[in-house]
Scaffold this active site. Structure first.
Site, PDB file in Angstrom:
ATOM      1  N   THR A  48       0.902  -1.143   0.000  1.00  0.00           N
ATOM      2  CA  THR A  48       0.000   0.000   0.000  1.00  0.00           C
ATOM      3  C   THR A  48       0.934   1.184   0.000  1.00  0.00           C
ATOM      4  O   THR A  48       2.094   1.031   0.347  1.00  0.00           O
ATOM      5  CB  THR A  48      -0.843  -0.022   1.311  1.00  0.00           C
ATOM      6  OG1 THR A  48      -1.924  -0.929   1.153  1.00  0.00           O
ATOM      7  CG2 THR A  48      -1.428   1.326   1.671  1.00  0.00           C
TER       8      THR A  48
ATOM      9  N   ARG B 263     -13.889  -7.532  -1.712  1.00  0.00           N
ATOM     10  CA  ARG B 263     -13.134  -7.325  -0.467  1.00  0.00           C
ATOM     11  C   ARG B 263     -12.500  -5.909  -0.423  1.00  0.00           C
ATOM     12  O   ARG B 263     -11.902  -5.456  -1.380  1.00  0.00           O
ATOM     13  CB  ARG B 263     -12.034  -8.386  -0.369  1.00  0.00           C
ATOM     14  CG  ARG B 263     -11.200  -8.294   0.915  1.00  0.00           C
ATOM     15  CD  ARG B 263      -9.929  -7.503   0.729  1.00  0.00           C
ATOM     16  NE  ARG B 263      -9.113  -7.493   1.925  1.00  0.00           N
ATOM     17  CZ  ARG B 263      -8.076  -6.676   2.096  1.00  0.00           C
ATOM     18  NH1 ARG B 263      -7.726  -5.845   1.148  1.00  0.00           N
ATOM     19  NH2 ARG B 263      -7.387  -6.708   3.218  1.00  0.00           N
TER      20      ARG B 263
ATOM     21  N   GLY C  55     -10.060  -3.529   2.256  1.00  0.00           N
ATOM     22  CA  GLY C  55      -9.258  -3.543   3.483  1.00  0.00           C
ATOM     23  C   GLY C  55      -9.382  -2.242   4.261  1.00  0.00           C
ATOM     24  O   GLY C  55     -10.389  -1.536   4.163  1.00  0.00           O
ATOM     25  N   ASP C  56      -8.349  -1.936   5.016  1.00  0.00           N
ATOM     26  CA  ASP C  56      -8.386  -0.769   5.907  1.00  0.00           C
ATOM     27  C   ASP C  56      -8.083   0.550   5.198  1.00  0.00           C
ATOM     28  O   ASP C  56      -8.444   1.614   5.694  1.00  0.00           O
ATOM     29  CB  ASP C  56      -7.363  -0.950   7.024  1.00  0.00           C
ATOM     30  CG  ASP C  56      -5.945  -1.086   6.450  1.00  0.00           C
ATOM     31  OD1 ASP C  56      -5.752  -1.908   5.530  1.00  0.00           O
ATOM     32  OD2 ASP C  56      -5.037  -0.359   6.910  1.00  0.00           O
TER      33      ASP C  56
ATOM     34  N   THR D  50      -0.226   0.464   6.733  1.00  0.00           N
ATOM     35  CA  THR D  50      -0.100  -0.590   5.722  1.00  0.00           C
ATOM     36  C   THR D  50       0.056  -1.932   6.412  1.00  0.00           C
ATOM     37  O   THR D  50       0.744  -2.046   7.424  1.00  0.00           O
ATOM     38  CB  THR D  50       1.096  -0.354   4.784  1.00  0.00           C
ATOM     39  OG1 THR D  50       1.216  -1.506   3.925  1.00  0.00           O
ATOM     40  CG2 THR D  50       2.396  -0.158   5.533  1.00  0.00           C
ATOM     41  N   GLY D  51      -0.603  -2.949   5.868  1.00  0.00           N
ATOM     42  CA  GLY D  51      -0.513  -4.275   6.467  1.00  0.00           C
ATOM     43  C   GLY D  51      -1.783  -5.046   6.208  1.00  0.00           C
ATOM     44  O   GLY D  51      -2.573  -4.673   5.340  1.00  0.00           O
TER      45      GLY D  51
ATOM     46  N   GLY E 167      -5.134  -5.744   6.213  1.00  0.00           N
ATOM     47  CA  GLY E 167      -6.200  -4.792   6.478  1.00  0.00           C
ATOM     48  C   GLY E 167      -7.275  -5.248   7.444  1.00  0.00           C
ATOM     49  O   GLY E 167      -7.797  -4.450   8.227  1.00  0.00           O
TER      50      GLY E 167
HETATM   51  N1  ASP Z   1      -3.730  -2.645   3.981  1.00  0.00           N
HETATM   52  C1  ASP Z   1      -3.912  -3.108   2.651  1.00  0.00           C
HETATM   53  C2  ASP Z   1      -5.185  -3.900   2.574  1.00  0.00           C
HETATM   54  O1  ASP Z   1      -5.449  -4.697   3.454  1.00  0.00           O
HETATM   55  C3  ASP Z   1      -2.796  -3.961   2.142  1.00  0.00           C
HETATM   56  C4  ASP Z   1      -1.415  -3.561   2.573  1.00  0.00           C
HETATM   57  O2  ASP Z   1      -1.201  -2.509   3.157  1.00  0.00           O
HETATM   58  O3  ASP Z   1      -0.470  -4.342   2.329  1.00  0.00           O
HETATM   59  O4  ASP Z   1      -5.896  -3.786   1.602  1.00  0.00           O
END
Ligand code: ASP
Length: 312
Positions: free
Chosen positions: A180, A208, A210-211, A231-232, A234
């Protein structure tokens, strides 16, 4: 004092599996995005304009999972999410499931600036874009060979990998399906802002989200607390309401930014989540922290700090 911090995704980044050229290209991409945002701050521009410019630069760079070069859904499509927030006014804009908007962060900005709404989804969001005179592009514009190979690999091991994906999220980083981009900034007037943009996770389906486009989870900004871009994985960032949780600890419990980030990432880790944040407070404190192996990140401040890095 003014400053900007950015990230380009977090995860299992293996130094061994990464060539020096690849690494240099990522660092160069981070530098360019930092410069795009910093030069605006330097000219007296707003934190909001700085985070927008930095994220546009990362969206346009095919190495990062946002805009061109975004990961692909199970159907082989790029589906993009983004959000932005102004710490001075608590105004916010967000978009999800876009398939034809070159720079999702600029559409999120328009939702904030030119609509009475905060979040627009899918075809409706793209109708709004047309109405605003925003140029639409074909979904192919976003697609790169690397992302197609990643999707192919994921689908090859379908059933087994799918269970794994649902339980743990995909392996991420340089050679996998996550990432992200995001930015936080403080301008000379003392206002903070945050922006985040993503393609989400490789192989996602069923719409779907995410966050990243969720205000309070992947993005938050308040001059009363701080600005955060995450980022991570989500699903965990949504459940831990990461970005707002960090800001709220500063605002209500009067913790420092570093303490607030540490607490929130620990709570999220306890749930099983992986990832990191970049965050900045109105007093100039900057934190780039993560509980994964690495995070593409960079910071530049009027105090002379200037660095980009990937690993711990
Ligand atoms: N946070 C993002 C999501 O879950 C993905 C990411 O940051 O790697 O869509």
């Amino acid at each position: 004092m003014f400053a900007i911090a950015i990230h380009g995704g977090a995860g299992t980044l293996s130094r061994a599996g990464t060539s020096a050229d690849q690494e240099a290209a990522y660092l160069q991409g981070l530098e360019s995005a930092l410069d795009a945002g910093y030069s605006l701050l330097h000219e007296g521009g707003s934190s909001l304009d700085a985070v927008t410019a930095a994220v546009v630069s990362l969206e346009d760079n095919p190495l990062f999972n946002a805009g061109r070069g975004a990961v692909l859904s199970r159907d082989g499509l790029a589906e993009l999410d983004a959000s932005i927030m102004d710490g001075a006014t608590l105004a916010a804009g967000a978009v999800c499931g876009l398939r034809h908007i070159r720079n999702p962060i600029t559409l999120a900005r328009r939702v904030m600036d030119r609509s009475p709404h905060v979040m627009l989804v899918g075809e409706g969001a793209e109708d709004f874009a047309r109405n605003q005179g925003v140029e639409l592009v074909s979904n192919e514009y976003f697609r790169t060979d690397i992302r197609q190979r990643q999707l192919h690999r994921l689908l090859q091991g379908a059933a087994e990998k799918e269970n794994d994906l649902l339980a743990h999220g995909p392996a991420s980083g340089i050679d996998a399906g996550m990432g992200t981009v995001g930015a936080v900034a403080l301008d000379a007037r003392g206002n903070v802002a945050a922006a985040t943009s993503t393609g989400g996770m490789t192989g996602k389906r069923w719409g779907r989200v995410g966050d990243s486009p969720i205000i309070g989870a992947g993005t938050y900004a308040s001059n009363g607390g701080c600005a955060v871009s995450a980022t991570g994985h989500g699903e965990y960032f949504i459940r831990a309401v990461v970005a707002h949780d960090i800001s709220a600890q500063m605002q209500y419990a009067k913790l420092t930014l570093a303490e607030s980030v540490k607490n929130t990432l620990a709570r999220m880790k306890a749930l099983g989540g992986n990832g990191g944040v970049v965050a900045i407070a109105p007093d100039g404190e900057i934190v780039l922290d993560f509980n994964s192996e690495g995070m593409f990140r960079g910071v530049r401040s009027s105090g002379g700090r200037r660095e980009v890095s990937i690993y711990r």
